[in-house]
Design an enzyme around this catalytic site. Structure first.
Site, short mmCIF file in Angstrom:
data_model
loop_
_atom_site.label_atom_id
_atom_site.label_comp_id
_atom_site.label_asym_id
_atom_site.label_seq_id
_atom_site.Cartn_x
_atom_site.Cartn_y
_atom_site.Cartn_z
N GLU C 59 -81.64 62.72 -36.94
CA GLU C 59 -81.85 63.48 -38.17
C GLU C 59 -82.94 64.53 -38.03
O GLU C 59 -82.84 65.62 -38.59
CB GLU C 59 -82.17 62.54 -39.33
N HIS C 128 -78.86 52.82 -48.94
CA HIS C 128 -77.78 53.80 -49.10
C HIS C 128 -77.53 54.14 -50.56
O HIS C 128 -76.40 54.44 -50.94
CB HIS C 128 -76.47 53.27 -48.50
C1 LIG Z 1 -80.78 56.86 -39.72
C2 LIG Z 1 -79.33 56.67 -39.97
N1 LIG Z 1 -78.48 57.69 -39.74
C3 LIG Z 1 -77.17 57.57 -40.00
C4 LIG Z 1 -76.66 56.38 -40.47
C5 LIG Z 1 -75.16 56.24 -40.79
N2 LIG Z 1 -74.52 55.41 -39.77
C6 LIG Z 1 -74.38 54.08 -39.95
S1 LIG Z 1 -73.74 53.31 -38.59
C7 LIG Z 1 -73.58 54.78 -37.76
C8 LIG Z 1 -73.07 54.79 -36.34
C9 LIG Z 1 -73.93 53.90 -35.49
O1 LIG Z 1 -73.52 53.90 -34.16
P1 LIG Z 1 -74.16 52.87 -33.14
O2 LIG Z 1 -75.64 52.96 -33.18
O3 LIG Z 1 -73.53 53.14 -31.81
O4 LIG Z 1 -73.79 51.42 -33.67
P2 LIG Z 1 -72.33 50.82 -33.87
O5 LIG Z 1 -71.88 51.19 -35.24
O6 LIG Z 1 -71.46 51.36 -32.80
O7 LIG Z 1 -72.54 49.35 -33.75
C10 LIG Z 1 -74.03 55.85 -38.55
C11 LIG Z 1 -74.04 57.25 -38.13
C12 LIG Z 1 -77.58 55.35 -40.70
N3 LIG Z 1 -77.18 54.18 -41.19
N4 LIG Z 1 -78.90 55.51 -40.43
#
Ligand SMILES: Cc1ncc(C[n+]2csc(CCOP(=O)(O)OP(=O)(O)O)c2C)c(N)n1
Ligand SMILES: Cc1ncc(C[n+]2csc(CCOP(=O)(O)OP(=O)(O)O)c2C)c(N)n1
Ligand SMILES: [Mg+2]
Ligand SMILES: [Mg+2]
Lengths: 326, 323, 326, 323
Positions: C59, C128
């Site tokens: 971000e 959220h």
């Molecule tokens: C700081 C932040 N940015 C964006 C999000 C929205 N978000 C939730 S899960 C996700 C993807 C996460 O990917 P990863 O870290 O690879 O974990 P996975 O879902 O694959 O277990 C996003 C972008 C968030 N929750 N927190």
């Protein structure tokens, strides 16, 4: 009672609480050397480098780690260096520190104290001069206090450290060298207890931190023309001592609210609302507010003074509230 | 622990997570649970392997995809399911939900709705252990996507320079929501970053729970001895969408089909067979016990009371304002 | 006029502005696939992956890079994914985006639009669901708008993108599927122009975004008992159309301010202050406020509803303001 | 450019920065300038070497210790000094000050009061160049201490994965205020982090302006060609305190004394001598011209008007509210 500076009073509070409770530790940037404001000086020598932790320049990790430590038995006191840099740890303060107890359904406390050196002074420029307390006023889960005198500084910081909840202590940078009498040893000021810094019958002036000092100067100036303002210092914004504010307004029927940050969306709007809620029928005149201009804090001394609340501004607002020509 | 015992334990844990996640998937689809749900189906080997390498008094900080981490850390299935239902008996009394499961007594210091937030927390938990002179260790789970946020860097550097007892475990499932790993991450791997901090980095097959356990145990031993953090990267596969309901237009169906060939549960069964200790009856009993616990947990959640509206105002402060 | 959802109206605004000005580009997480709310769907196909940038989960770099691009000739539209995550880019928004033009002495503009999907809805939980606009109201250098209808969403977003200053567009998540008539093509709503969503003689109800919809429901309920509220939607908080608010108050003499975020330190305090300043003598009763409880947003639907402003709360506040039993 | 010409140019630039910083030090000590001042005395070789590798239409994002970066990027000495005085003729019309010098027309996109903030900005500048189809490059300066903040990680990863035309230049002067490099930074160097992102990393002697120039020029060429970012670590020494007035109780006096032996200005002079083109007259004229420019700039600043109080309300918005 010994005379101490505001900075030394804070130092005494840290020293006493560290001696009292070994779970208390300090973390921040350059605090071992007492940088930037001398508040932590001598503490590394007294308590060791393990309890006075000079961290890398990693605000998110500094605050985030302190949150983790707080939930596992420690009582961290975090030095934000300049409150402005809380922007670099905003998630850790807002989403982790403030919310976790609630979102965990109350499983544990988060006894963390966040020291926030803040405010305008000495042309430090737009990234080192901000009042950010309004952000946290709208963030449930945090307690906020803003000491205006050395004695309050000591008493509030000690209380903050002993509180089982997160407390942000806003220390106005320009106050560090201000002196005043400070009780030795066990001096605790409860959160949520306002203090009438100067009684007066005509107008209630609500102010915190450095603005109390400015309001007291305004009180002197106004006294010369026979106007007696009552300077009320809430000392903490969360919890807020509505009773003392309302009682003052019930005596004076007129209110001026002074704050160092920008007017729009500032804490003064909240205080105005609280006063209105508690004492609408007591008000004989519209509330007045004195605040910084709605711009960042500029560098040049002339400009810095132009945007900051001044004695003259308070005097004018008080006069206006009394229906006198400003 | 000897390998047969360990493999059997891991089988039980992975099975428990598998069946729980499947049930949650179905209950959610049936509209029994509010909010968003991110499942760890396919990734259970990581949770299982890591959890088995920890003591009950160790700690974990987790992610939005944390059900498995919680169960593997000794979490309560009842209180997990009840929380997903938003019931008063949930581990967060209905205030947290799937993305915020927490059980401090179990050393499970929270799933997190903010990616990467758990890493700085873990540093503080490690620091706390150090200052309190215990030999507790904290594992910080995070995804491949989360590894690109700044707090990853701050936390790993801090843990490394202060030699904190932390193990950073990246579950690299190849995707961050709709974004493929390589599209967002320079350097080809997460583990490649370890050397920049002078700490051990190890890639492990996340679908091989025994391998995960081995790598974690080594990192935990190191951390307990005061030799500082390690970074593990467990390569695994997300069988479900990013969240339940995700239409997954962005990924090829064959990917999951292929991934399923490396099912961590099947691999544990195979290993038990190779060790000559696979026993159909034991497997059947384990399955039945798992389902019985699950049925009981769901029944408990269903029967539990909703929170009262007035509960919404509690739990903010230890010393409430006005007290 | 075609009926569109709020989300599709925003999509149309993005599409039109990208077609109109090639300096406009989008950046955010998973926006290529239109995640999480569908607002950006189809745009990568229409304008290419170079102008619809799926960023790593970073971000600070997303917002910070957009600030750098804005000062060198581009007009980025940043998708914050959930407004809650602005905490992860707070420095970039507050110290870099908001302040730089001023601190540079006006050398360049920062034409950046920050889309902020925010608010309570569907048990998304405490990380959220937040209303964070109050933080930015106290941060000079940012313009803030909060569309409440599909037409306003389109008109305000288009205006924001064309504005040479940073504009934060707060899009309440639960509105994305609300439908309404939306003018095709060139439909621009200037910032600083409030809209009376429903006229009424008895009480002025000030609300933004989803709270407008809730206020309109309250209006129906109150109409049944013969009470006519006037629902005024400021649409932008910076700049704020004080005139329209004051004119309404001059007609009704009674005010209820509704907001989705926590009461303490919320934007309603600021609006209350503005109304008081502009129309103190017009007020026949204390201002009333309806806001969220001062806690994080809990998960369980029952709890979520308990902390959020509801139709019943507005009805009660209106009745109280009229001196009726709540 | 041939080496003699380049060395002579660098000598001039480094001298200009040196004399300016010395004068600022003295004027500040004499109370002529408000605010805080961080000087780059001793570090001028980095600014000089980097600046010489850039075109006028390239960009720089800078730090709290940025006077040298500004001058090396073609900045105006007059407007710099006037800004430090807080005068209306300063490059930010008195609104910025030492920590916020900016001159967009010169491609100098701001000193910064927030450490590490310039790195994400630089990514966006690079992205902007790419989208606008120019071959401009952006250099992001930062200190060794700043390298521990999260935005370093986010920016380097973003630039690497998108192959942005950015050069990350770390000035490692061994200290972050009172904190020694090794006490805060794991891994032994900043450049060690480059490989984790799959980008070139190069350590260079920051007191050797020619070496800095060479390394930067290579990185700039690479960036211009669309081959992505590089990470340079220039090792150098901070001669002054962290800020003017810093009592420096935390560091050994001998450190600076030793550091001064590697004076970048002397080393350029030595190099010019080795190249056989050192000319005492030229050196004297250069010194005089430098001082004359400086005298003129100080006189300009002294004679310039203060801003008017009313100016404080301007410059917030391009389209002011109410217009
Ligand atoms: C700081 C932040 N940015 C964006 C999000 C929205 N978000 C939730 S899960 C996700 C993807 C996460 O990917 P990863 O870290 O690879 O974990 P996975 O879902 O694959 O277990 C996003 C972008 C968030 N929750 N927190
Ligand atoms: C985000 C942030 N944290 C802390 C500070 C306070 N601060 C200013 S300079 C400095 C030390 C910087 O060290 P380094 O990056 O090595 O640069 P140097 O001063 O050595 O040039 C600190 C801690 C700041 N300005 N910004
Ligand atoms: Mg992933
Ligand atoms: Mg340094």
């Amino acid at each position: 009672m010994p005379e101490l500076t505001y900075g030394d009073a804070l130092n005494a509070a840290l020293r006493e609480e560290m001696a009292r409770d070994e779970r208390v530790y300090l973390i921040g940037e350059d605090i071992g050397a007492g940088v930037p404001f001398g508040v932590t000086k001598g503490l590394r020598e007294a308590f060791g480098a393990e309890r006075v932790l000079d961290a890398p320049i990693s605000e998110a990790a500094i605050v985030g780690s302190a949150v983790g430590a707080a939930m596992t038995g420690m009582r961290p006191v975090v030095d934000m260096h300049f409150a402005d840099f809380v922007t670099c740890a905003m998630d850790e303060v807002v989403n982790q520190l403030a919310k976790s107890r609630y979102m965990f359904g109350g499983q544990c406390g988060f006894p963390l104290t966040l020291r926030m050196p803040y405010g305008i002074g000495k042309s430090a420029g737009g990234h080192h001069s901000n009042s950010v307390e309004a952000w946290f006023l709208n963030t449930p889960g945090l307690k906020l206090c803003l000491p205006s005198t050395p004695a309050d500084a000591k008493g509030l910081l000690k209380t903050a450290i002993r509180d089982d909840d997160p407390v942000l202590v806003f220390e106005q940078r320009s106050l560090y060298r201000v002196t005043g009498p400070v009780p030795e040893g066990e001096h605790l000021i409860p959160l949520g207890r306002a203090d009438v810094k100067r009684p007066g019958r005509d107008v209630t002036v609500i102010a915190t931190a450095r603005m109390v000092q400015v309001a007291l100067e305004a009180a002197d100036a106004l006294a010369a023309e026979g106007i007696a303002i009552e300077v009320v210092d809430p000392r903490s914004l969360v919890p807020l001592d509505v009773e003392t504010l309302a009682a003052s307004v019930a005596r004076t029927h007129r209110v001026v609210i002074v704050e160092e940050g920008p007017l729009t969306g500032g804490v003064g709007g909240h205080l105005a609302w609280v006063v209105m809620e508690a004492a609408f029928d007591e008000l004989d005149a519209p509330l007045a507010r004195v605040a910084a201009a709605d711009v960042p804090v500029p560098f040049a001394p002339i400009l810095e003074a132009a945007v900051s609340p001044q004695v003259s501004g308070i005097v004018a607002a008080v006069r206006r509230t009394l229906g006198l020509a400003a | 622990m000897d390998e047969p015992r360990l493999a059997a334990d891991l089988y039980r844990t992975v099975l428990r997570i598998r069946r729980a996640e499947e049930r949650i998937r179905d209950l959610y689809a049936a509209g029994r649970m509010p909010g968003f749900i991110h499942l760890s189906l396919g990734q259970e080997g990581v949770a299982g392997g890591v959890g088995a390498a920890l003591r009950p008094d160790d700690f974990v900080t987790s992610t939005h995809r944390g059900h498995g981490h919680y169960l593997a850390k000794g979490g309560s299935l009842r209180r997990l399911i009840a929380e997903l239902y938003g019931k008063a008996t949930g581990c967060c009394r209905g205030k947290g939900g799937s993305m915020h499961i927490a059980d401090v007594a179990a050393g499970y210091l929270g799933a997190n709705g903010v990616l990467t937030a758990g890493l700085p927390l873990a540093c503080g938990v490690g620091l706390s252990a150090k200052l309190r002179r215990t030999d507790q260790v904290c594992v910080a789970f995070f995804g491949d996507g989360a590894a690109n946020r700044g707090p990853f860097h701050e936390a790993v550097n801090l843990a490394a320079v202060w030699r904190l007892p932390v193990v950073f475990v990246c579950e690299n499932n190849g995707w961050a929501s709709t974004t493929a790993f390589a599209a967002a991450t320079a350097g080809g791997s997460i583990v490649a970053r370890a050397s920049g901090y002078g700490i051990p980095g190890l890639t492990v097959d996340g679908n091989d729970a025994l391998a995960v356990h081995g790598a974690t145990a080594a990192a935990v031993t190191r951390a307990r001895a005061g030799d500082g953090p390690s970074l593990l990267e467990a390569r695994t596969i997300r069988w479900q969408g990013h969240f339940e309901g995700d239409p997954q237009g962005y990924r090829d169906k064959t990917e999951v089909a292929e991934g399923r060939r490396s099912d961590p549960l099947v691999r544990l069964a195979d290993r038990l067979r190779a060790l000559g200790i696979w026993d159909e009856r034991w497997a059947k009993e384990t399955e039945e016990a798992t389902l019985a616990e699950l049925d009981e947990a769901v029944a408990f959640a269903e029967a539990s009371p909703d929170p009262l509206p007035g509960d919404a105002l509690g739990d903010l402060f230890v010393r409430p304002i006005g007290d």
